[in-house]
Design an enzyme around this catalytic site. Structure first.
Site, PDB file in Angstrom:
ATOM      1  N   GLY A  94      42.655   5.853 -18.672  1.00 52.64           N
ATOM      2  CA  GLY A  94      42.291   6.997 -17.840  1.00 52.64           C
ATOM      3  C   GLY A  94      43.351   7.305 -16.801  1.00 52.64           C
ATOM      4  CG  ASP A 150      76.608  18.978 -37.260  1.00 52.16           C
ATOM      5  OD1 ASP A 150      75.370  19.004 -37.429  1.00 52.16           O
ATOM      6  OD2 ASP A 150      77.431  19.301 -38.144  1.00 52.16           O
ATOM      7  CD  GLN A 165      46.588 -10.509 -31.652  1.00 52.59           C
ATOM      8  OE1 GLN A 165      45.488 -10.320 -32.165  1.00 52.59           O
ATOM      9  NE2 GLN A 165      47.394 -11.467 -32.038  1.00 52.59           N
ATOM     10  CB  THR A 178      61.897  21.615 -35.996  1.00 48.50           C
ATOM     11  OG1 THR A 178      62.325  21.915 -37.325  1.00 48.50           O
ATOM     12  CG2 THR A 178      61.576  22.911 -35.254  1.00 48.50           C
ATOM     13  CD  GLU A 203      70.407  20.467 -28.403  1.00 47.72           C
ATOM     14  OE1 GLU A 203      70.553  20.450 -27.186  1.00 47.72           O
ATOM     15  OE2 GLU A 203      71.287  20.064 -29.194  1.00 47.72           O
ATOM     16  CB  ALA A 239      66.760  34.100 -35.591  1.00 52.70           C
TER      17      ALA A 239
END
Lengths: 262, 386
Positions: free
Chosen positions: B342, B241, B280, B367, B365, B131
């Site tokens: 790198g 929420d 740039q 996806t 919390e 779940a």
């Protein structure tokens, strides 16, 4: 229990620049901070208060803006603070400074316990703590690197750090201690502390307020005066040694002996 | 010049204090905590000392009475230091919200003062092996056994598992009722039959503890039911929420840290005879990063303030405030590694950890795909009503 912590506002070492011509610090635009060792003094004072109860009062001598240092101390948990400030204090050496601080502490009703940072990073004298203890007529232990409260809360058992190790010293209150960085890890401010600091009324005491003798404060009360300051110059000299490795080592040892290093 | 969000003096203090903690206490140890997967107890003590655990808790329970916005300001700055540490802190609020929102007066008095003082950490337990996004599929059961409840089952990937003292969990009380058959409970470390399982090894967020909660004939008193029986999913959804803008804020803080590292590096790194910030290709990356971060911050702050202003149904806004900033955090940290090249890929520089850490923000919390479901469902309803 009346716990006093003496703090000093110093220029932030990270942002200090020198005026090479005059040989002085450029203080304009440099952030002022609490002297690093004084954070350890504040933390020590708070720890003793948290264990034994009482009030921690921060005292600073300096220009009016030293009030910021007191506010920061309050944000860390110090109960109250006072700025000792007067044009007449300007130019004070450690003798005049300790006299002035002792008069302020007298006005606060004396102290059971005083903490000072080992030294201020701008003057580096390390004299104010010991000098103040003389003025107050209480014992002093310098450079403490560890501490615990004695049974019954009568005093402190401290480690006085030296170049060989440490002395374990037990002192009953009243007493003064100067602190080094390894004593503790200073706490961060708390939100409630910051809010309290914002609202706190910080008294500013003049020479008259503390009943100081005008001849013993500031430049007048200072037998030591800085004649001049200069920035040391470093010259690197180079000399190549010749011969076999053995000869070179011998020559090097000769020179080190000659320079008084060996 | 930064955007003026018109913070109050107190809110400004929260920002300053959390930034100070991030700089002085978190940044110096974050690489070590990450390497050793070490739980940041020392920093939790600092946060407690600083009153931050009480930020969202009402003053009557020893807190500061702040709202979602204050919480967002705090976690944004802490996340600038390390989101593993911040998640540990934020998860305690996630576990505390159910008590604050649905607890009885007795439950609040019993638990919240210790939570506010930072004496006890809290954890929230909803997820199970079967779940995740489908939260209604939970199998943990709570059976009414007269004078106590008996809980059986296993919760998975629980942040602060094993370290927290208080747990708010969701279990099925009436399986046949489906989503209306779940209830929320308060568990305490040390409850009979309550133990901890495997400690997970993770890609990032490694300072945070992620563990199984195991309930084996676990007996708890009747008064540990949180809210009404059958209200469990409402408790979970309202909690999430409320917590989601905080996750968005963590994304903002992390992305800001990655941008700061990128600009600093780009100014110092010389190639072809000039600092790479003069190219740039680099400039445009940095410009996009900065713009997207500011947009994220503005969204999080606006939603948090809307919630604090008192609105009833804010699932959509809350989902948006999690979705956008966390996607931005993933993109910005990935680009930060690219700017550092790198060096960015090496553990010696902090951005590789930031990129590893960022991924979880799109997953936990809810996806980001679930956030889109929530937003779309709300749109569907809103437009039907018009």
């Amino acid at each position: 229990m009346n716990i006093i912590v003496c703090i000093k506002q110093v220029p932030d070492a990270a942002s200090v620049k020198w005026d090479r011509e005059k040989g002085t610090l450029i203080r304009d635009g440099v952030k002022s901070v609490i002297n690093p060792f004084d954070y350890n003094a504040i933390e020590a004072a708070l720890q003793v208060r948290d264990e034994l109860g009482g009030t921690v009062t921060a005292v600073t001598m300096g220009p009016p803006q030293a009030e910021e240092a007191i506010r920061e101390a309050i944000s860390l948990g110090v109960d109250q603070g006072v700025v000792v400030s007067d044009r007449a204090f300007a130019g004070a050496d450690t003798l005049a400074t300790t006299y002035t601080l002792s008069k302020a502490i007298e006005k606060l009703g004396g102290a059971d316990l005083v903490f000072c940072g080992k030294q201020a990073i701008d003057g580096d004298t390390a004299q104010v703590g010991p000098g103040l203890s003389v003025r107050l007529g209480i014992p002093c232990v310098t450079c403490i690197g560890d501490m615990e409260v004695l049974e019954g809360g009568k005093g402190l058992r401290v480690k006085r750090m030296n170049e060989f190790g440490y002395d374990l010293v037990e002192v009953e209150f009243p007493a003064l201690f100067t602190t080094i960085a390894s004593l503790n890890t200073p706490r961060v401010p708390s939100l409630k502390g910051k809010m309290r600091a914002k609202k706190a009324k910080i008294p500013v005491w003049t020479a008259e307020d503390i009943g100081a003798d005008p001849d013993r404060i500031g430049l007048k009360g200072s037998p030591t005066q800085v004649a001049s300051t200069y920035i040391p110059t470093f010259e690197a000299r180079k000399e190549m040694l010749e011969g076999s490795p053995e000869e070179q080592v011998e020559a090097l040892v000769e020179r080190l002996k000659g320079a008084g290093i060996l | 010049m930064s955007v003026n969000y018109f913070l109050t003096e107190e809110q400004q203090m929260i920002v300053e204090l959390c930034r100070q903690i991030a700089e002085e206490k978190i940044v110096p140890v974050r690489a070590e905590l990450d390497r050793n997967e070490e739980f940041p107890w020392e920093i939790m003590k600092d946060l407690a000392q600083a009153d931050l655990f009480g930020l969202y808790i009402p003053e009557e329970y020893g807190g500061l009475g702040g709202g979602t916005f204050e919480n967002c300001l705090a976690v944004e700055q802490l996340a600038w230091g390390c989101i593993g540490v911040t998640t540990t802190f934020a998860a305690s609020a996630l576990g505390g919200y159910p008590i604050l929102l649905f607890g009885s007066k007795e439950q609040k008095e019993r638990y919240l003062p210790d939570v506010a003082a930072g004496k006890k950490l809290v954890a929230f337990g909803l997820t199970e092996a079967g779940a995740g996004s489908d939260a209604a599929a939970i199998k943990t059961t709570a059976v009414d056994a007269g004078d106590h409840w008996v809980i059986n089952g296993t919760k998975q990937w629980i942040t602060n598992g094993g370290e927290a003292e208080i747990y708010t969990i969701i279990a099925m009380t009436d399986k046949h009722k489906g989503a209306r058959g779940a209830s929320a409970f308060i568990l305490e470390k040390g409850d009979e039959g309550f133990s901890f399982g495997k400690k997970e090894k993770k890609m990032g967020l490694r300072a945070s503890s992620t563990r199984e909660l195991i309930f084996n004939e676990c007996r708890i008193p009747k008064d540990r039911l949180l809210g009404r029986r059958g209200q469990g999913f409402i408790v979970a959804m309202r909690t999430l929420d409320l917590a989601r803008p905080g996750i968005g804020a963590i994304g903002v803080g992390l992305a800001q840290a990655a941008l700061d590292e990128s600009v600093k590096y780009a100014k110092e790194r010389v190639q072809f005879g000039q600092p790479i910030i003069s190219f740039q290709a680099i400039q445009h990356m940095l410009a996009d990063m900065a713009t997207e971060i500011e947009a994220s911050r503005a969204l999080v702050y606006a939603v948090a303030r809307t919630i604090d202003g008192g609105v009833k149904n804010f699932s959509k806004l809350s989902a948006m405030s999690k979705l956008f900033p966390t996607d931005v955090a993933m993109k910005v940290t990935t680009d930060a590694v690219q700017v550092l090249g790198g060096y960015g890929y090496m553990q010696e520089y902090p951005v590789e950890k930031m990129m590893r850490d960022a991924k979880i923000l799109q997953i936990y919390e809810g996806t980001n795909q679930i956030q889109k479901n929530v937003i779309a469902q709300a749109l569907n309803k809103e437009y039907a009503a018009k």
